[in-house]
Design a protein around this motif. Structure first.
Motif, PDB file in Angstrom:
ATOM      1  N   ASP A   1       0.845  -1.134  -0.087  1.00  0.00           N
ATOM      2  CA  ASP A   1      -0.205  -0.081   0.136  1.00  0.00           C
ATOM      3  C   ASP A   1       0.873   1.072   0.627  1.00  0.00           C
ATOM      4  N   TRP A   2       0.920   2.185  -1.011  1.00  0.00           N
ATOM      5  CA  TRP A   2       1.775   3.228  -1.216  1.00  0.00           C
ATOM      6  C   TRP A   2       1.694   4.108  -0.033  1.00  0.00           C
ATOM      7  N   LYS A   3       0.449   4.203   0.729  1.00  0.00           N
ATOM      8  CA  LYS A   3       0.121   5.175   1.761  1.00  0.00           C
ATOM      9  C   LYS A   3       0.534   4.959   2.898  1.00  0.00           C
ATOM     10  N   GLY A   4       1.123   3.238   2.957  1.00  0.00           N
ATOM     11  CA  GLY A   4       2.187   2.830   4.175  1.00  0.00           C
ATOM     12  C   GLY A   4       3.961   2.819   3.772  1.00  0.00           C
ATOM     13  N   GLU A   5       4.363   2.771   2.879  1.00  0.00           N
ATOM     14  CA  GLU A   5       5.936   2.256   1.765  1.00  0.00           C
ATOM     15  C   GLU A   5       5.862   2.788   0.815  1.00  0.00           C
ATOM     16  N   LYS A   6       7.064   3.830   0.894  1.00  0.00           N
ATOM     17  CA  LYS A   6       7.497   4.367   0.443  1.00  0.00           C
ATOM     18  C   LYS A   6       8.100   4.197  -0.502  1.00  0.00           C
ATOM     19  N   HIS A   7       8.174   2.972  -1.288  1.00  0.00           N
ATOM     20  CA  HIS A   7       8.690   2.357  -2.418  1.00  0.00           C
ATOM     21  C   HIS A   7       7.951   2.516  -3.287  1.00  0.00           C
ATOM     22  N   VAL A   8       6.970   1.558  -3.763  1.00  0.00           N
ATOM     23  CA  VAL A   8       5.290   1.890  -4.024  1.00  0.00           C
ATOM     24  C   VAL A   8       5.394   2.788  -4.636  1.00  0.00           C
ATOM     25  N   PRO A   9       5.637   2.726  -6.201  1.00  0.00           N
ATOM     26  CA  PRO A   9       5.004   3.758  -7.443  1.00  0.00           C
ATOM     27  C   PRO A   9       3.834   4.260  -7.224  1.00  0.00           C
ATOM     28  N   VAL A  10       3.215   5.098  -7.306  1.00  0.00           N
ATOM     29  CA  VAL A  10       1.965   5.961  -6.787  1.00  0.00           C
ATOM     30  C   VAL A  10       1.202   5.983  -8.855  1.00  0.00           C
TER      31      VAL A  10
END
Length: 125
Positions: free
Chosen positions: A12-21
């Motif tokens: 989940d990009w809201k809790g993980e800074k590496h996920v592409p949004v």
């Protein structure tokens, strides 16, 4: 032997800074120009230093019924503090599609490896 896909991580990009949004419209009309924005660290900023940085982002589109995705763009971030210049992992891509499908974004962090995310895109006549 591991395949490259085995190394991709997601979350989940809201809790993980590496996920592409991925910011893209949910629905578009056939032939319309589609604008897609991708960034890393939208909710939790990703460090952007010489020691810890995002090296690249890639965007793919996999049309429904297609055998494989089409690469829309590949974006490299080359400046990580040299002479005080820092590139930010944010890109805008524009393309047209004739079919619905899936947008896939991938990225690479020099410390934490490969990351991915995807969203559906509906193309209407």
């Amino acid at each position: 032997m591991k395949k490259i896909g085995d190394f991709y991580q997601s979350g989940d990009w809201k809790g993980e800074k590496h996920v592409p949004v991925i910011h893209a419209p949910e629905k578009v009309k056939k032939g319309d120009l589609i604008e897609v924005n991708i960034n890393i660290g939208e909710e939790i900023p990703h460090p952007n230093t010489q020691e810890h940085y995002i090296a690249w982002i890639k965007l793919f589109f996999h049309p429904e019924g297609g055998n494989f995705p089409v690469e829309i763009g590949s974006y490299n971030f080359s400046s990580h503090g040299e002479h005080g210049a820092f590139t930010e992992p944010y890109v805008t891509a524009r393309f047209k599609a004739e079919k619905s499908g899936t947008l896939h974004a991938t990225s690479y962090c020099n410390i934490h490896g490969l990351w991915e995310n995807s969203v559906e895109l509906k193309v209407e006549d």
